[in-house]
Design a protein around this motif. Sequence first.
Motif, PDB file in Angstrom:
ATOM      1  N   UNK A  21       0.839  -1.187   0.000  1.00  0.00           N
ATOM      2  CA  UNK A  21       0.000   0.000   0.000  1.00  0.00           C
ATOM      3  C   UNK A  21       0.875   1.238   0.000  1.00  0.00           C
ATOM      4  N   UNK A  22       0.460   2.228  -0.744  1.00  0.00           N
ATOM      5  CA  UNK A  22       1.166   3.498  -0.812  1.00  0.00           C
ATOM      6  C   UNK A  22       0.172   4.618  -0.562  1.00  0.00           C
ATOM      7  N   UNK A  23       0.541   5.529   0.325  1.00  0.00           N
ATOM      8  CA  UNK A  23      -0.311   6.662   0.665  1.00  0.00           C
ATOM      9  C   UNK A  23       0.400   7.956   0.316  1.00  0.00           C
ATOM     10  N   UNK A  24      -0.256   8.789  -0.451  1.00  0.00           N
ATOM     11  CA  UNK A  24       0.270  10.104  -0.786  1.00  0.00           C
ATOM     12  C   UNK A  24      -0.390  11.152   0.094  1.00  0.00           C
ATOM     13  N   UNK A  35       1.942   4.121  -9.929  1.00  0.00           N
ATOM     14  CA  UNK A  35       2.494   2.834 -10.303  1.00  0.00           C
ATOM     15  C   UNK A  35       3.409   2.249  -9.251  1.00  0.00           C
ATOM     16  N   UNK A  36       3.750   1.000  -9.478  1.00  0.00           N
ATOM     17  CA  UNK A  36       4.702   0.283  -8.641  1.00  0.00           C
ATOM     18  C   UNK A  36       5.883  -0.149  -9.483  1.00  0.00           C
ATOM     19  N   UNK A  37       7.063   0.084  -8.959  1.00  0.00           N
ATOM     20  CA  UNK A  37       8.309  -0.331  -9.574  1.00  0.00           C
ATOM     21  C   UNK A  37       9.057  -1.229  -8.603  1.00  0.00           C
ATOM     22  N   UNK A  38       9.997  -1.990  -9.122  1.00  0.00           N
ATOM     23  CA  UNK A  38      10.820  -2.794  -8.243  1.00  0.00           C
ATOM     24  C   UNK A  38      12.257  -2.806  -8.742  1.00  0.00           C
ATOM     25  N   UNK A  39      13.158  -3.017  -7.816  1.00  0.00           N
ATOM     26  CA  UNK A  39      14.571  -3.077  -8.142  1.00  0.00           C
ATOM     27  C   UNK A  39      15.234  -4.175  -7.331  1.00  0.00           C
ATOM     28  N   UNK A  73      -8.951   6.981  -5.234  1.00  0.00           N
ATOM     29  CA  UNK A  73      -8.681   8.390  -5.486  1.00  0.00           C
ATOM     30  C   UNK A  73      -9.085   9.291  -4.322  1.00  0.00           C
ATOM     31  N   UNK A  74     -10.116   8.894  -3.590  1.00  0.00           N
ATOM     32  CA  UNK A  74     -10.569   9.698  -2.464  1.00  0.00           C
ATOM     33  C   UNK A  74      -9.569   9.684  -1.315  1.00  0.00           C
ATOM     34  N   UNK A  75      -8.807   8.599  -1.199  1.00  0.00           N
ATOM     35  CA  UNK A  75      -7.847   8.464  -0.109  1.00  0.00           C
ATOM     36  C   UNK A  75      -6.402   8.650  -0.557  1.00  0.00           C
ATOM     37  N   UNK A  76      -6.198   8.917  -1.830  1.00  0.00           N
ATOM     38  CA  UNK A  76      -4.852   9.106  -2.381  1.00  0.00           C
ATOM     39  C   UNK A  76      -3.953   7.896  -2.116  1.00  0.00           C
ATOM     40  N   UNK A  77      -4.498   6.718  -2.361  1.00  0.00           N
ATOM     41  CA  UNK A  77      -3.731   5.502  -2.144  1.00  0.00           C
ATOM     42  C   UNK A  77      -3.688   4.645  -3.399  1.00  0.00           C
ATOM     43  N   UNK A  78      -2.645   3.857  -3.497  1.00  0.00           N
ATOM     44  CA  UNK A  78      -2.525   2.847  -4.537  1.00  0.00           C
ATOM     45  C   UNK A  78      -2.012   1.581  -3.871  1.00  0.00           C
ATOM     46  N   UNK A  79      -2.542   0.446  -4.291  1.00  0.00           N
ATOM     47  CA  UNK A  79      -2.165  -0.827  -3.702  1.00  0.00           C
ATOM     48  C   UNK A  79      -1.733  -1.799  -4.778  1.00  0.00           C
ATOM     49  N   UNK A  80      -0.967  -2.778  -4.353  1.00  0.00           N
ATOM     50  CA  UNK A  80      -0.543  -3.857  -5.245  1.00  0.00           C
ATOM     51  C   UNK A  80      -0.761  -5.166  -4.520  1.00  0.00           C
ATOM     52  N   UNK A  81      -1.737  -5.925  -4.984  1.00  0.00           N
ATOM     53  CA  UNK A  81      -1.986  -7.253  -4.444  1.00  0.00           C
ATOM     54  C   UNK A  81      -1.116  -8.237  -5.206  1.00  0.00           C
ATOM     55  N   UNK A  82      -0.252  -8.929  -4.495  1.00  0.00           N
ATOM     56  CA  UNK A  82       0.690  -9.846  -5.105  1.00  0.00           C
ATOM     57  C   UNK A  82       0.375 -11.262  -4.643  1.00  0.00           C
ATOM     58  N   UNK A  88      11.861 -14.887  -7.858  1.00  0.00           N
ATOM     59  CA  UNK A  88      12.297 -13.819  -8.738  1.00  0.00           C
ATOM     60  C   UNK A  88      11.539 -12.515  -8.533  1.00  0.00           C
ATOM     61  N   UNK A  89      10.503 -12.535  -7.703  1.00  0.00           N
ATOM     62  CA  UNK A  89       9.808 -11.300  -7.336  1.00  0.00           C
ATOM     63  C   UNK A  89      10.537 -10.546  -6.235  1.00  0.00           C
ATOM     64  N   UNK A  90      11.554 -11.152  -5.665  1.00  0.00           N
ATOM     65  CA  UNK A  90      12.305 -10.518  -4.590  1.00  0.00           C
ATOM     66  C   UNK A  90      12.943  -9.218  -5.077  1.00  0.00           C
ATOM     67  N   UNK A  91      12.654  -8.136  -4.381  1.00  0.00           N
ATOM     68  CA  UNK A  91      13.153  -6.820  -4.766  1.00  0.00           C
ATOM     69  C   UNK A  91      12.669  -5.796  -3.759  1.00  0.00           C
ATOM     70  N   UNK A  92      13.208  -4.596  -3.877  1.00  0.00           N
ATOM     71  CA  UNK A  92      12.629  -3.460  -3.172  1.00  0.00           C
ATOM     72  C   UNK A  92      11.570  -2.866  -4.085  1.00  0.00           C
ATOM     73  N   UNK A  93      10.378  -2.705  -3.567  1.00  0.00           N
ATOM     74  CA  UNK A  93       9.269  -2.177  -4.337  1.00  0.00           C
ATOM     75  C   UNK A  93       9.029  -0.720  -3.968  1.00  0.00           C
ATOM     76  N   UNK A  94       8.879   0.104  -4.992  1.00  0.00           N
ATOM     77  CA  UNK A  94       8.672   1.532  -4.810  1.00  0.00           C
ATOM     78  C   UNK A  94       7.378   1.965  -5.483  1.00  0.00           C
ATOM     79  N   UNK A  95       6.606   2.790  -4.817  1.00  0.00           N
ATOM     80  CA  UNK A  95       5.470   3.386  -5.496  1.00  0.00           C
ATOM     81  C   UNK A  95       5.888   4.715  -6.091  1.00  0.00           C
ATOM     82  N   UNK A  96       5.227   5.092  -7.160  1.00  0.00           N
ATOM     83  CA  UNK A  96       5.478   6.368  -7.814  1.00  0.00           C
ATOM     84  C   UNK A  96       4.150   6.993  -8.188  1.00  0.00           C
TER      85      UNK A  96
END
Length: 120
Positions: A21-24, A35-39, A73-82, A88-96
């Motif tokens: 979950x990401x909150x702006x 969006x969600x990115x990973x590295x 949009x009302x709460x300024x949040x974005x989520x990623x259900x994985x 191979x999904x192991x990474x640091x995940x960043x929201x943008x």
Amino acid sequence: QVQLVDSGGGLVQPGGSLRLTCVASGSIYSIYTMGWYRQAPGKQRELVAGISSAGDTNYADSVKGRFTISRDNAKNTVSLQMNSLKPEDTAVYYCKANIRTLSLRLTDYWGQGTQVTVSS
């Protein structure tokens, strides 16, 4: 001043699930694409999933059918259900988020990152 805070990472076994979950917050006028990115170590940061203000989504081929991006949009949040996580999904995940501030400047903002580790 705008801040993005992402959370929800952790250690899971292959086949497990996590929800990020990401909150702006701050001086936000409107939020456009999110969006969600990973590295992973030694690799470039890559787009995992994106969602427009209208709700249109796109995913990396590697996560299609397993991950779902959504926003409130009302709460300024974005989520990623994985689901069905793989090592191979192991990474640091960043929201943008592409945000227009109250001063009407359009800028990309990044969360601090949350670690996802998939391992037995």
